[in-house]
Design an enzyme around this catalytic site. Structure first.
Site, PDB file in Angstrom:
ATOM      1  CG  ASP A 102      50.519 -75.155   2.079  1.00  0.00           C
ATOM      2  OD1 ASP A 102      49.337 -75.254   2.465  1.00  0.00           O
ATOM      3  OD2 ASP A 102      50.922 -74.226   1.356  1.00  0.00           O
TER       4      ASP A 102
ATOM      5  N   GLY B  85      54.157 -71.061  16.068  1.00  0.00           N
ATOM      6  CA  GLY B  85      55.277 -71.397  16.937  1.00  0.00           C
ATOM      7  C   GLY B  85      54.902 -72.172  18.183  1.00  0.00           C
TER       8      GLY B  85
END
Length: 315
Positions: free
Chosen positions: A250, A221
């Site tokens: 990913d 975050g």
């Protein structure tokens, strides 16, 4: 893949993911109740290849699936997403599998069984030598044997990007061949055999100890940190509501490779990847959550304004 040269080649894993929602991630020795299980396509290699395909990038995947029906379905899904599977081998046995637990905040815990991914050996990678040498970017991870990753790095003439996940001890020979290393905070600590870095300054200091040309550390975050030569740039993400963080790393790697294939400077490429990863956590599942290029460009992000200006991204 004969006669066809994709911009990016991903060398990596293909898995079937069993996703279970839980109230809290289990601790050692603890049994907890979960929601209804859901089978999804996954694997870091496949996820990153689909992230690139969703962005409109010409991408091929070098890897392996098994001989079962699950494997056939996984290969068909990749092809349906626009990923070139001409170098995706079929070997005897099951596909790779992962069990993914996801808590209400979107955090996850994952256990992987390699299955067919263990068959991705250097000789299999070398069959794609011409395509690897001709690609603008080659992207790899560590859900396949390390010697296969080294074979891919050795064949690369463009930019070699390594996502060292899951974290493993890596030979210096491989690290020296990496143009851009993309660990998260925990993987960076394991690679450096150091305590988990907490502050951005600690992350930057650890990244500088690695013998790679550049390091981009994903911070969840908190965005990402680019360490390249004398440049250290912290890129913060847009505010989003996280539903499932599975596949966010990913997505970041795929978007980073996409921007690098366009010849963007690393900071610009990382700023684009931060946006893409932020979008990916707003939906459940790994591959299902990968955004399109239009969605990423439409997202206003308080990342690095100087980088945005050079990217031509709408503010």
């Amino acid at each position: 893949m004969t006669g066809y040269q994709p911009d990016v080649i991903v060398v990596g894993s293909v898995n079937a993911d069993l996703r279970i929602e839980v109230d809290m991630l289990p601790r050692p020795g603890e049994t907890i109740h979960g929601g209804s299980p859901a089978w999804l396509s996954g694997g870091k290699g496949a996820n990153q290849a689909i992230a690139l395909a969703r962005l409109g990038r010409a991408v091929a995947l070098v890897g392996a699936v098994g001989s079962d029906q699950v494997s056939a379905d996984l290969a068909r899904q990749l092809a349906a997403e626009g990923v070139d599977t001409g170098r995706l081998a079929t070997v005897d046995g099951p596909a790779g599998q992962a069990v993914v637990f996801v808590d209400p905040s979107g955090e996850n815990s994952i256990v992987v069984s390699p299955g067919a991914n263990a068959a991705v050996r250097p000789e299999l990678v070398r069959r794609a030598h011409a395509e690897l040498a001709g690609a603008k970017v080659v992207l790899a991870q560590l859900e396949i044997p390390v010697d296969a990753v080294l074979a891919a790095a050795s064949a690369t003439r463009g930019t070699f990007v390594l996502n060292p996940a899951p974290a493993l001890p890596l030979p210096p020979e491989l690290l020296r061949r990496v143009d851009v290393l993309v660990p998260n905070r925990g993987e960076l600590a394991q690679l450096c055999t150091a305590a988990l870095p907490v502050t951005v300054d600690e992350v930057a200091a650890l990244a500088r100890t690695l013998p790679c040309a550049a390091v981009v550390v994903t911070l969840g975050g908190d965005g990402a940190l680019v360490v390249e030569g004398d440049t250290v740039r912290h890129l913060t993400p847009p505010a989003v509501t996280a539903v499932d963080t599975t596949g966010a790393g990913d997505c970041f790697c795929g978007a980073l490779a996409d921007a690098l294939a366009d010849g963007r400077p690393l900071v610009d490429a990382a700023a684009f990847a931060v946006r893409a990863a932020a979008l990916s956590v707003t939906a459940a599942g790994a591959q299902a959550s990968m955004p399109t290029r239009e969605q990423v460009l439409a997202l206003t992000a308080p990342t690095d304004r100087h980088a945005e200006d050079r990217m031509g991204v709408p503010k």
